[in-house]
Structures are given as C-alpha cells and as structure tokens.
Design a protein around this motif. Structure first.
Motif, PDB file in Angstrom:
ATOM      1  N   ARG A 185       0.901  -1.164   0.088  1.00 41.01           N
ATOM      2  CA  ARG A 185      -0.016   0.064   0.042  1.00 41.01           C
ATOM      3  C   ARG A 185       0.970   1.388  -0.166  1.00 41.01           C
ATOM      4  O   ARG A 185       1.683   1.394   1.019  1.00 41.01           O
ATOM      5  N   GLU A 234     -10.080   1.122  -0.220  1.00 39.49           N
ATOM      6  CA  GLU A 234     -10.721   0.279  -1.013  1.00 39.49           C
ATOM      7  C   GLU A 234      -9.898  -0.747  -1.830  1.00 39.49           C
ATOM      8  O   GLU A 234      -9.838  -1.740  -2.192  1.00 39.49           O
ATOM      9  N   TRP A 267      -6.676  -1.297  -1.865  1.00 42.89           N
ATOM     10  CA  TRP A 267      -5.935  -2.079  -0.911  1.00 42.89           C
ATOM     11  C   TRP A 267      -6.534  -3.277  -0.346  1.00 42.89           C
ATOM     12  O   TRP A 267      -6.115  -4.499  -0.684  1.00 42.89           O
ATOM     13  N   ASN A 268      -7.888  -3.189  -0.016  1.00 42.09           N
ATOM     14  CA  ASN A 268      -8.578  -4.347   0.438  1.00 42.09           C
ATOM     15  C   ASN A 268      -8.877  -5.126  -0.694  1.00 42.09           C
ATOM     16  O   ASN A 268      -8.760  -6.571  -0.622  1.00 42.09           O
ATOM     17  N   ARG A 269      -9.118  -4.626  -1.912  1.00 47.00           N
ATOM     18  CA  ARG A 269      -9.328  -5.506  -3.097  1.00 47.00           C
ATOM     19  C   ARG A 269      -8.350  -6.172  -3.371  1.00 47.00           C
ATOM     20  O   ARG A 269      -8.222  -7.546  -3.843  1.00 47.00           O
ATOM     21  N   HIS A 298      -7.637  -9.099  -1.443  1.00 48.94           N
ATOM     22  CA  HIS A 298      -8.624 -10.128  -1.515  1.00 48.94           C
ATOM     23  C   HIS A 298      -8.004 -11.026  -2.603  1.00 48.94           C
ATOM     24  O   HIS A 298      -8.060 -12.194  -2.764  1.00 48.94           O
TER      25      HIS A 298
END
Length: 306
Positions: free
Chosen positions: A177, A193, A195-197, A200
C-alpha cells in the motif's frame, strides 16, 4: 532466457504489485551446495523476497536479509544489489539434523533467540556513514510473515508477501500500500478500497501456483478485472564476486610454510567460497606458483611434482 522481476501499479497508483519467478538464478545458487529440503525452501523464499524488496531501494548498493538462528540453522543470508544481482548462503550447526518438515521457527528460533536483520548498505557512502541496520525478533511462522512484521514495524508500510520455493523454482508475489497523494476522482476506488481489493485478489494465490505459473499468467489470473500500469521488467541474476585470484591472495596471506603443511597432509589445497560454496583446487605446482609470483626476483628451485 533470463529471470525477470515484473512491477505494476493499480490505476489509482495506491497499490504496488510485484512478482518474480526464478529458475536459472536459483539453479546457480544451488550449483555448489547440497541443501536439505527444509533449507532449500527457506533460503529460496528469502532469495525471492530479497529480489522483490531490493527492486524498490532508491540507491546504488545492497539489501541484505539475514536470519540469525539459535536452532539447527545458525545463519541464513541473502544479499541482493540494486541491479538485482544476488548471492546467498547458509550456515548449519555441526551435529544438528535438518528434518525435511522443519519450519522457520523450529530450525531458527528453537530457543526463542532468533533475530531477523535487514541491512541497507549504500555503495557510495559519505564519510562516517554506516549501513542502516534494522533488527527485530523472529516473529511469524514463515519468512513472509517475518518480513511483514518487519516492514510494518520499521517502514510503516502495509506489505503482504507470498513466497514459495523448491529445488527448481523460487517465486514470490508482493503487494504494498503506497502513501496517499491527493484526492480521488468521482467513482474511483478510495486507497483503502483499492488495498482491500488487492489483498482479497492476491490472497487467493497458492504456493503451488507461484511455483508452477509464469508471471504474466499469474498476474492476469489474479488481477484480470483491474487496470494495471506495467513497468519495464528487471532482469535478475546470480553473482558472487569470489575468484581464483582472490583465493590465491588469501593463500599468500597464510604464508608458504602453512600452505606447504596443508599440501603435506592432504596432497592439495582445496578452498570453498565461504558464501556460495564454489570450490577452488590448488595442487603442488599451483601453490609453488603462488609464492614464486609473490617474489619474482628471487631464484627458486623448480617445484617437484609427485
């Protein structure tokens, strides 16, 4: 075909993605060593990790990853320079077995005294400058987890690594990130968002995929729905600066008497590079030549060959 490290950015430039899959380089790293299976796995993971991290250093110099252990393995070291040339070595304690199912913790942190050390060593130092060295406890169950703990503690960067190695391939995937700069256009993902994607999507990768899948296919498989900005691939190579000339110089410093004692006892002088393990063999003629070259104006009897 050379091994390549490939770098990408998410379109919003808030997440970095890097992948490497080493075959020729990893083969050369093992060409003079016979490692147990567990060491092959751990060292290969460190080799892949060092390549991923060194690709982001902003100076000419070296990144050194080092684990000092208190178990069967005393030391694991990988040095990767800013041009992605690297070398690696392992030190195992005498009399200790290295089981195939050994883990980082059981082999390097058996008594809780293991340490993970990261060194940044610029090639051109200002007077009095020392290499930067960060030392943290050996936390986590894997090399990837230990490095993630280090990056979070010292660099304050959210970083995730997936690493895998066997005797043929050392491979890794990194996502990081990046610091936020400016705002977002309407409809764009926020940095959190994105980073979270990325977490995942990358989190679905398996060790077997890393080992068996070429980089282009892997990145497409994981991030095919994303717009990625691709950078020029960076070649990776094995390099150890040991040479026969350097070993010869070391033997001269021992002195002629000590070298002759070794010859008398063993019939030859065999020296292995302390880093890469490459062997250098000197017979009686070679050894006589060492000291003849050191004193070119002194008459010497010709060496006797037995």
């Amino acid at each position: 075909m050379s091994d390549l490290l490939k770098k990408y950015l998410f379109e919003a430039r808030t997440v970095r993605v890097q992948s490497v899959r080493l075959q020729d380089t990893w083969k050369q790293a093992q060409s003079h060593q016979q490692y147990p299976e567990a060491i092959t796995r751990l060292l290969g993971e460190m080799v892949a990790a060092s390549t991923l991290l060194a690709a982001n250093i902003k100076f000419d110099g070296a990144l050194v990853l080092q684990i000092q252990g208190d178990g069967p393995i005393a030391l694991l070291v990988v040095e990767c320079r800013s041009d992605l040339s690297l070398r690696a070595t392992v030190k195992v304690r005498e009399g200790h077995d290295v089981p195939a199912d050994g883990t980082m913790q059981s082999l390097l942190n058996a008594q809780g005294g293991g340490r993970f050390i990261v060194v940044l060593d610029p090639e051109r130092k200002v007077p009095g400058q020392q290499p930067y060295q960060g030392i943290v406890p050996l936390e986590g169950e894997t090399v990837a987890e230990a490095l993630q703990h280090y990056m979070k503690a010292s660099e304050q960067l959210d970083t995730r690594l997936w690493l895998a190695a066997d005797d043929k391939v050392a491979a890794g995937l990194l996502i990081q990130r990046l610091p936020e700069h400016g705002g977002n256009e309407a409809g764009e993902q926020t940095p959190g968002e994105a980073w979270n994607r990325a977490l995942h999507l990358a989190g679905t990768v398996s060790a077997q995929e890393l080992l068996a899948t070429d980089t282009d296919t892997l990145i497409h498989r994981l991030f095919w729905e994303e717009t990625l900005i691709a950078f020029e691939p960076m070649p990776v190579r094995w390099f150890c600066p040991c040479t026969r000339e350097r070993v010869a110089g070391m033997l001269r410093t021992l002195g002629q008497a000590e070298v002759q004692d070794i010859l008398a006892e063993q019939g030859k002088v065999e020296v292995h590079c302390d880093f890469c393990g490459k062997p250098y063999l000197f017979d009686s003629v070679d050894c006589a030549g060492l000291f003849a070259a050191a004193s070119p104006h002194r008459e010497q009897d010709p060496p006797t060959v037995h």
